[in-house]
Scaffold this active site. Sequence first.
Site, mmCIF file in Angstrom:
data_model
loop_
_atom_site.group_PDB
_atom_site.id
_atom_site.type_symbol
_atom_site.label_atom_id
_atom_site.label_comp_id
_atom_site.label_asym_id
_atom_site.label_seq_id
_atom_site.Cartn_x
_atom_site.Cartn_y
_atom_site.Cartn_z
ATOM 1 N N TYR A 238 1.115 -1.318 0.118
ATOM 2 C CA TYR A 238 0.013 -0.096 -0.048
ATOM 3 C C TYR A 238 1.077 1.105 0.010
ATOM 4 C CZ TYR A 238 -4.482 2.304 1.249
ATOM 5 O OH TYR A 238 -5.587 3.037 0.931
ATOM 6 N N TRP B 255 2.393 4.053 0.734
ATOM 7 C CA TRP B 255 2.814 5.162 1.567
ATOM 8 C C TRP B 255 4.034 4.839 2.181
ATOM 9 C CZ3 TRP B 255 0.503 9.850 2.286
ATOM 10 C CH2 TRP B 255 -0.878 9.984 1.796
#
Length: 780
Positions: free
Chosen positions: A123, A125
Site C-alpha cells: 500500500y 505510503w
Amino acid sequence: MGAASQPGVPVRDAMADFLPHSAHWGVFRARWDGQRLQVRPHPDDPDPNRLIENLPDALHHRARVTEPMVRRGWLENGPGPDPRRGRDDFVAVSWPRALELVAAELGRVARAHGPAAVFGGSYGWSSAGRFHHAQSQVHRFLNTVLGGYVRSVNSYSAGAAAVILPHVLGPFEEVARRNVTWDQIATQSEVVLAFGGMALKNSQVASGGISRHTERAAMQAAAQRGCRFISFSPIRGDMPEEARPEWVALRPATDTALMLGMAHVLFSEGLHDRAFLASHCDGWEAFEAYLCGRSDGVVKSAAWAAPICGVAADKIAALARSLPGKRVLVSVAHSLQRAQHGEQPVWMAAVLAAMLGQIGLPGGGYNYALGTLAHYGRRANAVPSAALPQGNNAVKDFIPVARISDMLLQPGAAFDYDGQRRHYPHIRLAYWAGGNPFHHHQDLLRLAEGLRRLDTFIVHEIGWTATARHADIVLPCTMTLEREDIGAAPTDPLMVAMHRVAPPFAQARDDYDIFSDLAQRLGRHEAFTEGRDARGWLRHLYDKTRVALEAKGLPAPDFDQFWAAGELHLPQRPDDGGILAAFRADPQGKPLPTESGRIQISSARIAGFGYADCPGHPAWLAMGEQPDARHPLWLVANQPEGRLHSQFDYGAYSQSLKHQGRERCSLHPEDAAARGIAEGDLVRLFNDRGACLASAHLDEGLLPGVARLPTGAWLDLGEDDQGRPLCRHGNPNMLTLDIGTSSLAQGCCGQLTVAQIERFDGPVPPMQAYEPPQAVPLSS
C-alpha cells in the site's frame, strides 16, 4: 521573485551541513553523525508538520528488522496453510539463503498455479521517493518476472468515493485535486460546508511530499475576510480554530439525512437554482420524487432529518436558508465514506452543491475531500515528475483493496463491484513490500485467519510490525533516510533530491536490490533492471522532467546539477478550476465524462445495477450496525495526529500523544462518569469482534455517546486474564467491521463501529508492540 521560486532554477541549499530529503508529511533537511539524527523543516515551510519529529528515533530503534528471518514452521514443513502463522518462532538465515527460498517459492507457485495465484500486496505510503516507492517496486517485479499478479484497486481512504464520483461528476483525481484551491477559498468563498470537517492532521500530509503547508493560513485568511466555516462532525476538533468554525455536532453517519433535510428546505421554498439544474444536470426528476416522498411515502424534510441526525429542525432550515446568493463550497471528508453506504454522502453533497448552482465557480461548488490531504486544493504542476514504470500485468483478476480477507477466506466466491459480477481468486502466495495491513484493515482477527490460509507470505519491512510477525519470510529493507531518491508530487512545485543521510541499518537492503537479485535467480534480471542500478534509474526518471522543462523554454539543469542543488522549482498550471469550471462555462462543448455528459443527480446506469444498498439516486440508508444496550457507544476510528497511519509509531512525537505507552481513547465526560472512568484510567474497548486496551482521555469536544480511538497503534496481540484476545496497545481495528460500503464500491468501513468501554481493573499486561522476536535455531 528570488531564484528559489523561479521555475527550472535549482534552489540554493541554505543548510549546507544538512542533507535534503522528503517525506509524505513534508520536505526537510537531516544530518546523521553516526549516533544522533537531527532534522529541520524546510526553511520556506510556513507551518511544518510535527511528524518529522518521529524520525530521530527511527533509524536505530529496537523494532528494526536486523537480518533475514524465516518462520520456523515454514522452514520445517514447507509451504501451506498453517495455524501457527502469526504465533510462530523465527529463524535467522543469510541473505543468499533467504533469496534462494524466495526465488524457489515464487517459481513453484508460478509453475503450479500461475501468476493469478500471487497477490501483489503493498500500500503505497512507505516512501515519498518516486523510485524506491515500494508499491511500484513490487508490482514492477511481479509483472516483469512472473508476468503479473492479482492486484487491488482503489484505497482504504477513498474506496467508495473513487467509484461513485466518476458516475456523478467525473474522474476522482479531477474532482478531488484539480478543482477549488485554497487560494480561491482565501479570497472568494463566503460559506464552506465541511461535512466531516477539515482537520489539519489530515491535510498536512501528501503522497510524494509537500514543501509548504498552507492550509491553516488559507482558512485563517478566509475567516478574517468573513468566510463562514461550518463543520459537520461529532468531533469539534475536526476544524482548526483559525477557521473560526461553527460546530454542528451531528450523530455519526447521518450526514446524508441532514443534507436531504437542507435540500428539501431549498426545494420547498423555491431557493434552489432551477436554471442550473436544467442546463447542467441530469436525473433531477427521480431525485425530486424521492426528496418529496412521492416514491417512498417519506418526505425528507428538516423535521424528518432532525431526530435522525440529532440537529434541531429549525437549525437545519436556517442553515439551508442562509446559503442562496452566497459563494458556497461543499466538501466531504474521506471519513464520511469510510462507513457502510459511504457512497451516499459523497453523492448527496454534490447534489446539494448543484441545487445551489455553484459547481464550477471559483471558491464555490463541490470539492470532494478538500482538507483531507495536502494534494487537494493546490495547482497542478505543468511538467511531469518521476514515476517508476511498473510493466504490464497479464492477470486480469483484481479485488477492491479492502476485500482482502474475503478473498483469502472465500476463494472462488462471487462478489459485486461497480456493475460487475466477479469472483475471488485462490491466492497461494502474497508478496508485501511497503504498508501494514494490520493498520489499514478491519476486524484484525479475521485478517489474521485469512493470512493463515496462504501457502506463503513474504514481507519486506523495516520494523517488526504485525504484518512482519505474520509473514513466513521477512526481508529487512532500508528506510527512506538510508537511500537516494527523488521526492515529487504532481501538485507540489518543489522536486527534491533525497540524499542518503545514513548508511543502511544492520543487514537492511534496498527493495530494488532485493528484487534485482531475485530477478537474477529467476532469469529475468535484464527485464526488471533494464541494465540500470539505482542511481541510473534516478537519472533516467529525472530526465523526463528535464526534457519537459526544456520544451517549455525554461532552465533545465542536468541531473548532476539538480542533485548538487538539492531542489528544483517546477512550473505549475493556471488555477483554472479543472473540468468542472470548463463544463460550467460550456456544458455542450466541454461535457463531463458521465453517462449524460452532465452532473448526475440520479443515474439510470447505477439504478440498472439493481443494488439495494446503492440505489440510482442519493438516499438515506442507515448503517446496519447501531449502538444498543450491549454496545451503546459509537467508536470513531479516525486518522492519528502523531503519525502517518502506523509509520514510526515508536517515534517521539507519536509517543508524546500516548499515555503510559498506550493510545488515548477520548470520550465525553458524561460517558466517562457513567462508567466510573477518570482521566488516564486504563480502559477496555470491546464488541463482538474484538477488544483493545487504551488510556482514557476526557474531552468535552465530543458529542456524548461518541468515543474516539485513532488508528495506527501497532497491533500488540495478547489475552486478558479470562483468555479473551485483545490488543494491549490500542488498535481500534480489533473492533471495526470488515464489510464493503456497498455492492457498488466495496470500500472500507473502518471509520465507525459500535463498542462498550469499561475501566480495566485486571492485571496490567506488559506492552510488547515494539519488541522484536528472538531468533531461534531450527533444531530447537
